[in-house]
Each structure stands twice: as C-alpha cells, then as structure tokens.
Write a protein that holds these residues in place. Structure first.
Motif, short mmCIF file in Angstrom:
data_model
loop_
_atom_site.label_atom_id
_atom_site.label_comp_id
_atom_site.label_asym_id
_atom_site.label_seq_id
_atom_site.Cartn_x
_atom_site.Cartn_y
_atom_site.Cartn_z
N THR A 29 -3.25 8.46 8.90
CA THR A 29 -2.59 7.24 8.98
C THR A 29 -3.57 6.25 9.71
O THR A 29 -4.15 5.23 9.33
CB THR A 29 -1.33 6.82 9.84
OG1 THR A 29 -0.40 7.69 9.02
CG2 THR A 29 -0.97 5.59 9.75
N LYS B 35 7.98 6.53 7.73
CA LYS B 35 6.41 6.55 7.50
C LYS B 35 5.70 6.21 8.94
O LYS B 35 6.29 5.72 9.75
CB LYS B 35 6.22 5.26 6.54
CG LYS B 35 6.63 5.36 5.07
CD LYS B 35 6.12 4.13 4.36
CE LYS B 35 6.49 4.19 2.84
NZ LYS B 35 6.16 3.20 2.01
N TRP B 36 4.62 6.74 8.95
CA TRP B 36 3.66 6.56 10.29
C TRP B 36 3.28 5.13 10.34
O TRP B 36 2.70 4.38 9.45
CB TRP B 36 2.62 7.63 10.48
CG TRP B 36 3.16 9.07 10.45
CD1 TRP B 36 3.41 9.97 9.58
CD2 TRP B 36 3.71 9.31 11.56
NE1 TRP B 36 3.88 11.00 10.11
CE2 TRP B 36 4.15 10.84 11.30
CE3 TRP B 36 3.92 8.93 12.90
CZ2 TRP B 36 4.45 11.70 12.48
CZ3 TRP B 36 4.20 9.94 13.88
CH2 TRP B 36 4.64 11.18 13.75
N LYS C 136 6.84 6.99 14.14
CA LYS C 136 7.34 6.92 12.72
C LYS C 136 8.33 5.74 12.67
O LYS C 136 9.00 5.30 13.66
CB LYS C 136 8.42 8.17 12.33
CG LYS C 136 7.49 9.30 11.92
CD LYS C 136 7.76 9.57 10.38
CE LYS C 136 6.98 10.70 10.20
NZ LYS C 136 7.55 11.37 8.93
N LEU D 150 -0.10 -1.22 7.63
CA LEU D 150 0.01 -0.06 8.53
C LEU D 150 0.40 -0.27 9.96
O LEU D 150 0.62 0.87 10.52
CB LEU D 150 -1.33 0.75 8.46
CG LEU D 150 -1.68 1.29 7.06
CD1 LEU D 150 -3.28 2.02 7.43
CD2 LEU D 150 -0.74 2.10 6.50
N GLN E 229 -0.42 14.02 9.73
CA GLN E 229 -0.29 12.84 8.78
C GLN E 229 -0.54 11.68 9.96
O GLN E 229 -0.84 10.43 9.36
CB GLN E 229 1.24 12.90 8.71
CG GLN E 229 1.52 13.69 7.63
CD GLN E 229 3.07 13.94 7.27
OE1 GLN E 229 4.16 13.40 7.97
NE2 GLN E 229 3.70 14.86 6.69
#
Length: 156
Positions: free
Chosen positions: A41, A146-147, A142, A60, A37
């Motif tokens: 990202t 979410k990353w 994290k 992001l 994951q």
C-alpha cells in the motif's frame, strides 16, 4: 521364476508433492501477509506520487487523512510545493521494512489505532536547490478491510 513389475517410485513422488505443497503454502503466506500488504500500500502511494498522480495517492488515505485534506487541495498542494517551489519534476524513494504496532494515535486528542504498521519513507529530490531528502513516518492500518495510510501529527 517370478516376473518383476515395473513399479512407480511412490515414496519420492509423495515427498515431491509434499515439498511443493509446503512451498506453495509458504509463498502464499508471504504474499498475503499483513506486513507485505501494508508495504504494498505504501509502495503504491509513492508510485502514484512519483507519477504526479496525486488523485490516486489521496484515495489510499484513511478517512482521518481525507478530513485533513480535501482531494482538490491535496492535489494542488503536492504539485505546488514539490514541483513549483522545489523545482523537482520527480523523486526516488526508499521504504523501510514495516514495523508492527499495537497502539498508535495520529495526534494528541485522537483515538488510538490498533494493529498496524509503521514504515519510514525517504524521498530524494533533485531540484533547483540541489539534491535533498525528506524522511516521513507513514502508518498503515486496516479500514473496512483495506489498508489505508496515515501520517503522524504528534507534537512529541
């Protein structure tokens, strides 16, 4: 004389079901592992950058990074430097395998982040000054489930 019944081969069917179950569990573990994951990202970030979609790449970032760059200044700077100065329309990139860390901080005086991944990204540009590479350490942690991406600003 006894008639023989047609019996299903139960043992091979059970072994087959167990094998498929183990494969599915292993596949799910691989697809949803933290390192996969985190790597995904970073991959998305650089895909957005490659497309010139700096708005989505900025999304992001970890909030720490968003404090360093407003969205509009990030979009302007990325387009200005890479396209304007270097004369490169796009780039290719390679991402190293994620290396897990349990303690890291983005710069002196900041709090440590725990449990994340470090990835080295090498971007290759071809522009008016020829072919050149940029290599950057990218950290993924994290944040609220979410990353999120961070860059290293340590002076060491």
């Amino acid at each position: 004389m006894r008639k023989r019944r047609n019996q299903l081969p139960i043992l091979p069917i059970l072994i087959g079901i167990l094998l498929v179950s183990f494969l599915l569990i292993g596949w799910r573990f691989f697809l949803f592992s933290s390192s996969t994951q985190a790597e995904d990202t970073v991959e998305r970030f650089y895909q957005y950058e490659q497309e010139g979609n700096f708005s989505d790449s900025w999304e992001l970032f970890h909030p720490y990074m968003k404090e360093r760059f407003t969205k509009s200044s990030f979009i302007q700077d990325r387009a200005h430097v890479f396209i304007g100065h270097f004369g490169a329309d796009t780039f290719s990139y390679e991402i190293s395998k994620p290396l897990e860390f349990d303690k890291w901080k983005p710069e002196d005086g900041q709090d440590n982040f725990r449990d994340g991944y470090k990835v080295v990204v090498t971007q290759t540009y071809s522009g008016k000054y020829g072919k050149f590479n940029f290599q950057q350490e990218v950290y993924v942690v994290k944040y609220k489930g979410k990353w999120a991406i961070l860059w290293d600003y340590n002076s060491k």
